[in-house]
Design a protein around this motif. Structure first.
Motif, PDB file in Angstrom:
ATOM      1  N   ASP A   1      37.637  40.184  36.102  1.00  0.00           N
ATOM      2  CA  ASP A   1      38.439  41.202  35.581  1.00  0.00           C
ATOM      3  C   ASP A   1      37.806  42.098  35.171  1.00  0.00           C
ATOM      4  N   LEU A   2      37.815  43.468  35.488  1.00  0.00           N
ATOM      5  CA  LEU A   2      36.868  44.552  34.954  1.00  0.00           C
ATOM      6  C   LEU A   2      37.875  45.735  34.515  1.00  0.00           C
ATOM      7  N   THR A   3      37.284  46.462  33.668  1.00  0.00           N
ATOM      8  CA  THR A   3      38.198  47.694  33.439  1.00  0.00           C
ATOM      9  C   THR A   3      37.209  49.145  34.433  1.00  0.00           C
TER      10      THR A   3
ATOM     11  N   ALA B   1      43.086  44.840  46.855  1.00  0.00           N
ATOM     12  CA  ALA B   1      43.266  44.962  47.919  1.00  0.00           C
ATOM     13  C   ALA B   1      43.195  43.689  48.900  1.00  0.00           C
ATOM     14  N   HIS B   2      42.015  42.937  48.868  1.00  0.00           N
ATOM     15  CA  HIS B   2      41.576  41.824  49.435  1.00  0.00           C
ATOM     16  C   HIS B   2      42.812  40.675  49.024  1.00  0.00           C
ATOM     17  N   GLU B   3      42.910  40.612  47.999  1.00  0.00           N
ATOM     18  CA  GLU B   3      44.061  39.422  47.666  1.00  0.00           C
ATOM     19  C   GLU B   3      45.409  39.841  48.252  1.00  0.00           C
ATOM     20  N   ALA B   4      45.764  41.266  48.421  1.00  0.00           N
ATOM     21  CA  ALA B   4      47.201  41.613  48.987  1.00  0.00           C
ATOM     22  C   ALA B   4      47.005  41.166  50.252  1.00  0.00           C
ATOM     23  N   GLU B   5      45.868  41.525  51.258  1.00  0.00           N
ATOM     24  CA  GLU B   5      45.630  41.033  52.492  1.00  0.00           C
ATOM     25  C   GLU B   5      45.747  39.732  52.663  1.00  0.00           C
TER      26      GLU B   5
ATOM     27  N   ARG C   1      42.769  48.272  35.148  1.00  0.00           N
ATOM     28  CA  ARG C   1      42.284  46.911  35.207  1.00  0.00           C
ATOM     29  C   ARG C   1      42.166  46.486  36.850  1.00  0.00           C
ATOM     30  N   VAL C   2      41.015  46.067  37.215  1.00  0.00           N
ATOM     31  CA  VAL C   2      40.907  45.740  38.674  1.00  0.00           C
ATOM     32  C   VAL C   2      40.405  44.412  38.720  1.00  0.00           C
TER      33      VAL C   2
ATOM     34  N   PHE D   1      29.748  43.120  45.430  1.00  0.00           N
ATOM     35  CA  PHE D   1      30.898  43.444  44.476  1.00  0.00           C
ATOM     36  C   PHE D   1      31.823  43.964  45.522  1.00  0.00           C
ATOM     37  N   ARG D   2      33.185  43.403  45.510  1.00  0.00           N
ATOM     38  CA  ARG D   2      34.245  44.038  46.288  1.00  0.00           C
ATOM     39  C   ARG D   2      35.522  44.024  45.420  1.00  0.00           C
TER      40      ARG D   2
END
Length: 599
Positions: A387-389, A419-423, A395-396, A414-415
């Motif tokens: 979890d980065l800022t 969006a990947h989790e949503a997919e 927060r992403v 690093f991706r």
């Protein structure tokens, strides 16, 4: 060392025995004189038969190895030489026997045989081929052949010790212990096969009778392939002089085979060779070499592809032996980063090449550094989520994949995992929906016929002796009249209501399903043998046959309900779901006709 025991025997009876017997067996001579040697032999051993004794004066016969009982009850191995004497009148006299203690020799031979059997078994289970060769050296110009040097013919190979896999020692004449049959100051000229392990025979059935043959007769291309030269190098180095190695190709049965060979001289007369089929490995190595040769030419293309990637990609050189990193730890230096990786720091990619990771991003998450070092140490890929800022305090979630990339290098990707989790969640939802649709009725949401049969089969297979599986078959009476009078929308509403009411009556582990049309089935697993369905059937009528109000219409459903109690442990016909469903259907039809709808 115990001295040899001399004794005189006449007609199988001891007439005299030397005092040395006390050191061998513990008896005084007078305790044995007058008795037969057989009295002191182990019951499992046999003495020399009468027809085997020497008959002519001066004739010498070597007796069998036997065990003699000592005075303390133990036994010792001995072997005797028997000589026939002559009486004063010229007739054959008694037999003089010289007996030697060979217990230690027998023990050593037994241990050697056991060790040889163990070694042979170990070699036979190895997937690698093993072979033992005897070294034949070129004759010295001034040296006579062994037969002429000794005046005796060379020993027959049949006289040599053998083991389960063939000869286990050098064949031919040998001198005293520590001396070779052939001087080792002459170059090796040829080699004969002494033994092969099972893997060698399986790999090449043509060599099953190779023992005793010359190497070039077994492997015709031994010279051209370099095998003969490898054996010569090993033979010339001497025991303990290191190994000779070779990678070579053979053609067997129309197929090219690549093998790695290792040869080592075991003693002055013997060379051990082991080999491994590395055809696939050699092919992979050639492919790898070709790939490395293309790397230099494709690096610019790869860099362009990396720069075009929306993912942040970095290649790091890790020096695990250095102490110049943060807190005196290893250093992680940037070897390459793409545009996406350098952009957040406002630096061009080429500018940060050679920088320590801590110099590029002093505030970097310590887990990134720890993961890079772990991959560099273990050479195992890793995946971490962070979890980065992002810029703008957003927060992403970032998914980092790290893998070894050559020696001391680690590549990281690093991706943005948001969006990947949503997919991924969307795909999981679709998969769950598809699985649900395949096993459930789309109108009522209840399990369909396929899921019903699956649940019923499982209930029948897991039913314990003495228990029963209840199957309740429900048929909605006069359902066609509802569709005809009010339309399918009202009919569908009625089906959904009936299905929901039936499902509400089930217990955990039960299954309420829509079989087809206006038919519903309840599967009730693991009911006790004395359980009766009467109460449940009454509850079904009381619950389902309640008025249903929809779109200004009141419907009062009526059911025909039948129950069958299956006993799969006792009745073979109760073990198939189709048979059990048919039995429940018959039980239901026995309750028809039922009252009409009240509308």
């Amino acid at each position: 060392m115990i001295a040899d025991v001399v004794s005189v025997h006449r007609d199988g009876v001891l007439e005299w025995i030397s005092p040395a017997v006390a050191g061998l067996l513990g008896y005084a001579p007078h305790e044995m004189v007058g008795r037969s040697v057989v009295d002191f032999m182990h019951p499992d051993d046999h003495a020399v038969e009468a027809h085997e004794l020497p008959t002519a004066p001066g004739e010498v016969v070597t007796g069998r190895r036997v065990r003699l009982r000592c005075k303390d009850g133990s036994h010792r191995w001995v072997q005797s030489r028997l000589t026939r004497t002559t009486d004063p009148d010229g007739t054959p006299g008694p037999v003089v026997m010289c007996t030697r203690d060979i217990t230690e020799i027998v023990d050593l031979e037994t241990r050697a045989a056991t060790a040889n059997a163990t070694l042979t078994a170990a070699l036979d289970v190895s997937p690698d081929g093993f072979a033992v060769y005897r070294i034949h050296r070129a004759p010295h110009p001034t040296e006579q052949p062994p037969q002429q040097r000794t005046g005796q013919p060379a020993a027959s190979p049949a006289a040599q010790p053998t083991g389960p896999a063939g000869p286990v020692g050098p064949v031919g004449p040998v001198g005293p212990v520590g001396q070779s049959a052939e001087p080792v100051d002459r170059p090796a000229e040829r080699f004969t096969v002494l033994a092969l392990n099972r893997a060698a025979l399986v790999a090449d059935p043509d060599v099953w009778d190779a023992v005793g043959k010359d190497l070039v007769d077994v492997v015709p291309d031994a010279e051209a392939s370099g095998v003969l030269g490898m054996l010569r190098r090993a033979a010339d180095r001497g025991p303990g002089g290191g190994t000779a190695r070779l990678r070579t190709d053979f053609f067997r049965y129309g197929r090219k085979v690549t093998v790695d060979c290792v040869a080592v001289r075991v003693d002055d007369d013997t060379v051990l060779v082991t080999w491994r089929d590395v055809t696939e490995q050699a092919l992979a190595e050639r492919v790898l070499v070709e790939a490395y040769q293309r790397v230099q030419g494709t690096w610019d293309t790869l860099r362009a592809a990396l720069d075009a990637s929306p993912d942040a990609i970095g290649l790091f050189d890790v020096d695990l032996d250095s102490h110049d990193g943060p807190d005196g730890g290893p250093t992680i230096r940037v070897e390459h980063v793409n545009e996406a990786a350098a952009a957040p720091f406002g630096l061009p990619p080429d500018r940060v090449v050679g920088w320590e990771l801590s110099e590029v991003d002093p505030q970097h998450d310590p887990r990134i550094r720890a993961a890079i070092l772990q991959v560099a140490r273990t050479r195992d890929p890793q995946q971490i989520r962070l979890d980065l800022t992002a810029p703008g305090d957003q927060r992403v979630t970032v998914e980092a994949t790290l893998a070894p990339a050559g020696q001391h290098r680690v590549i990281s990707v690093f991706r943005d995992a948001t969006a990947h989790e949503a997919e991924r969640r969307t795909l999981q939802d679709r998969r769950r929906h598809a699985e649900h649709a395949a096993t459930h009725d789309h109108l009522t949401g209840l399990p369909n016929r396929a899921r019903l049969e699956q649940a019923l089969r499982h209930a029948l297979m897991t039913c314990l002796p003495g228990d029963r599986v209840g199957v309740v078959f429900c048929d909605l009476n006069k359902f066609k009249a509802v569709n005809d009078a009010h339309g399918h929308r009202i009919g569908d509403h009625l089906l959904r209501a009936v299905g929901a009411r039936l499902a509400a009556l089930t217990q955990p582990g039960d299954t309420a399903s829509r079989l087809s049309g206006d038919e519903f089935v309840l599967v009730l697993p693991s009911r006790a043998g004395d359980w009766t369905p009467d109460t449940l059937l009454q509850r079904i009528h009381d619950t389902v046959e309640q008025p249903l109000h929809t779109e200004g219409i009141t419907l009062t459903p009526r059911l025909a309900v039948g129950c069958y109690l299956a006993d799969p442990a006792t009745h073979p016909t109760d073990r198939e779901p189709t048979d059990v469903l048919a039995a429940a259907d018959r039980a239901m039809y026995a309750t028809k006709p039922a009252p009409d709808y009240s509308i």
